[in-house]
Design a protein around this motif. Structure first.
Motif, PDB file in Angstrom:
ATOM      1  N   ASN A   1      44.318   4.679  25.989  1.00  0.00           N
ATOM      2  CA  ASN A   1      42.976   5.204  26.242  1.00  0.00           C
ATOM      3  C   ASN A   1      43.004   6.723  26.381  1.00  0.00           C
ATOM      4  N   ALA A   2      44.023   7.253  27.043  1.00  0.00           N
ATOM      5  CA  ALA A   2      44.146   8.711  27.194  1.00  0.00           C
ATOM      6  C   ALA A   2      44.316   9.374  25.833  1.00  0.00           C
ATOM      7  N   VAL A   3      45.112   8.771  24.953  1.00  0.00           N
ATOM      8  CA  VAL A   3      45.303   9.317  23.602  1.00  0.00           C
ATOM      9  C   VAL A   3      43.996   9.248  22.822  1.00  0.00           C
ATOM     10  N   ALA A   4      43.270   8.136  22.948  1.00  0.00           N
ATOM     11  CA  ALA A   4      42.029   7.951  22.186  1.00  0.00           C
ATOM     12  C   ALA A   4      40.974   8.996  22.529  1.00  0.00           C
ATOM     13  N   VAL A   5      40.934   9.433  23.795  1.00  0.00           N
ATOM     14  CA  VAL A   5      39.914  10.411  24.202  1.00  0.00           C
ATOM     15  C   VAL A   5      40.494  11.820  24.372  1.00  0.00           C
ATOM     16  N   ASN A   6      41.727  12.036  23.887  1.00  0.00           N
ATOM     17  CA  ASN A   6      42.400  13.339  23.969  1.00  0.00           C
ATOM     18  C   ASN A   6      42.504  13.855  25.406  1.00  0.00           C
ATOM     19  N   ASP A   7      42.807  12.955  26.328  1.00  0.00           N
ATOM     20  CA  ASP A   7      42.976  13.321  27.736  1.00  0.00           C
ATOM     21  C   ASP A   7      44.449  13.647  27.979  1.00  0.00           C
ATOM     22  N   LEU A   8      44.736  14.903  28.274  1.00  0.00           N
ATOM     23  CA  LEU A   8      46.126  15.350  28.423  1.00  0.00           C
ATOM     24  C   LEU A   8      46.626  15.309  29.864  1.00  0.00           C
ATOM     25  N   THR A   9      45.852  14.764  30.789  1.00  0.00           N
ATOM     26  CA  THR A   9      46.244  14.818  32.204  1.00  0.00           C
ATOM     27  C   THR A   9      47.457  13.954  32.513  1.00  0.00           C
ATOM     28  N   LEU A  10      47.748  12.945  31.721  1.00  0.00           N
ATOM     29  CA  LEU A  10      48.887  12.063  31.990  1.00  0.00           C
ATOM     30  C   LEU A  10      50.193  12.542  31.347  1.00  0.00           C
ATOM     31  N   PHE A  11      50.147  13.654  30.630  1.00  0.00           N
ATOM     32  CA  PHE A  11      51.309  14.102  29.873  1.00  0.00           C
ATOM     33  C   PHE A  11      51.876  15.398  30.447  1.00  0.00           C
ATOM     34  N   ARG A  12      53.169  15.604  30.171  1.00  0.00           N
ATOM     35  CA  ARG A  12      53.783  16.887  30.485  1.00  0.00           C
ATOM     36  C   ARG A  12      54.514  17.382  29.242  1.00  0.00           C
ATOM     37  N   SER A  13      54.438  18.694  29.024  1.00  0.00           N
ATOM     38  CA  SER A  13      55.044  19.291  27.836  1.00  0.00           C
ATOM     39  C   SER A  13      56.524  19.557  28.060  1.00  0.00           C
ATOM     40  N   LEU A  14      57.299  19.333  27.016  1.00  0.00           N
ATOM     41  CA  LEU A  14      58.726  19.627  27.055  1.00  0.00           C
ATOM     42  C   LEU A  14      58.963  21.065  26.634  1.00  0.00           C
ATOM     43  N   GLY A  15      59.956  21.687  27.239  1.00  0.00           N
ATOM     44  CA  GLY A  15      60.362  23.018  26.810  1.00  0.00           C
ATOM     45  C   GLY A  15      61.201  22.922  25.545  1.00  0.00           C
ATOM     46  N   ASP A  16      61.426  24.049  24.890  1.00  0.00           N
ATOM     47  CA  ASP A  16      62.222  24.055  23.666  1.00  0.00           C
ATOM     48  C   ASP A  16      63.640  23.582  23.978  1.00  0.00           C
ATOM     49  N   LEU A  17      64.106  22.608  23.210  1.00  0.00           N
ATOM     50  CA  LEU A  17      65.421  21.966  23.354  1.00  0.00           C
ATOM     51  C   LEU A  17      65.613  21.251  24.692  1.00  0.00           C
ATOM     52  N   GLU A  18      64.532  20.873  25.352  1.00  0.00           N
ATOM     53  CA  GLU A  18      64.641  20.075  26.579  1.00  0.00           C
ATOM     54  C   GLU A  18      65.046  18.649  26.209  1.00  0.00           C
ATOM     55  N   ALA A  19      65.910  18.057  27.025  1.00  0.00           N
ATOM     56  CA  ALA A  19      66.395  16.705  26.763  1.00  0.00           C
ATOM     57  C   ALA A  19      65.645  15.696  27.628  1.00  0.00           C
ATOM     58  N   VAL A  20      65.239  14.589  27.024  1.00  0.00           N
ATOM     59  CA  VAL A  20      64.601  13.479  27.736  1.00  0.00           C
ATOM     60  C   VAL A  20      65.192  12.178  27.214  1.00  0.00           C
TER      61      VAL A  20
END
Length: 189
Positions: free
Chosen positions: A84-103
């Motif tokens: 649902n968050a993706v469908a409405v472009n809601d970015l509150t549930l996401f966190r951005s990764l830094g360049d070359l960050e490992a997950v």
């Protein structure tokens, strides 16, 4: 003679003004963020949903049974909340990764943060989807066109990936094609 002169004059006007059209476009600015779901933000949303469902029940025995059921389905509830968050472009549930960050290996959400463009393509960096700015570059692949601002993707194997987003604007008649590229790298363990 008058009957022939008027249509010829009309055609000349149409040809002159039709060909004199300003056919320009603006260069887009491509920008991509590599995001993952932030569980610290997701868990309270799921917990609030389950609590609200249980509070609506008056019978204590049904509440106890349903609480076990709802908590066992929390992974399904999480998928619904994320979709649902993706469908409405809601970015509150996401966190951005830094360049070359490992997950750890998990679904990745690419967020387009650039200017509006006619066409957007994403090259995910895995086999067959590697961006190359020249045609003769080895291992070059194809991009995926996408709409909206969030593009979810799940990788098969852990690796280091370089993702590229290409934003393209094309003028009305097609005499001008301008594009911009943004690239980010990240590591899946």
């Amino acid at each position: 003679m008058k009957k022939l002169l008027l249509p010829v004059f009309g055609l000349l006007c149409v040809a002159y003004y039709g060909c004199d059209k300003d056919d320009t476009t603006t260069k887009p600015t491509a920008c991509v963020n590599v995001d993952v779901v932030d569980s610290v933000k997701l868990i309270p949303v799921i917990s609030t949903y389950i609590t609200a469902q249980l509070d609506s029940l008056a019978d204590q025995s049904q509440r106890a049974d349903d609480s076990v059921y709802l908590y066992s389905k929390s992974d399904s509830i999480a998928k619904i909340v994320i979709n649902n968050a993706v469908a409405v472009n809601d970015l509150t549930l996401f966190r951005s990764l830094g360049d070359l960050e490992a997950v750890y290996n998990q679904p990745i959400y690419f967020t387009y943060c650039g200017s509006a463009s006619n066409y957007k393509s994403i090259y995910t960096g895995d086999a067959g989807h590697i961006y190359a700015d020249t045609l003769n570059q080895p291992n070059a692949g194809t991009g995926v066109s996408f709409q909206g601002s969030i593009y979810p993707y799940a990788y098969g194997l852990p690796d280091t990936f370089r993702v590229a987003v290409v934003a393209t604007n094309v003028s009305d008649i097609g005499s001008q094609v301008l594009q911009s590229v943004d690239e980010k790298s990240f590591i899946l363990k």
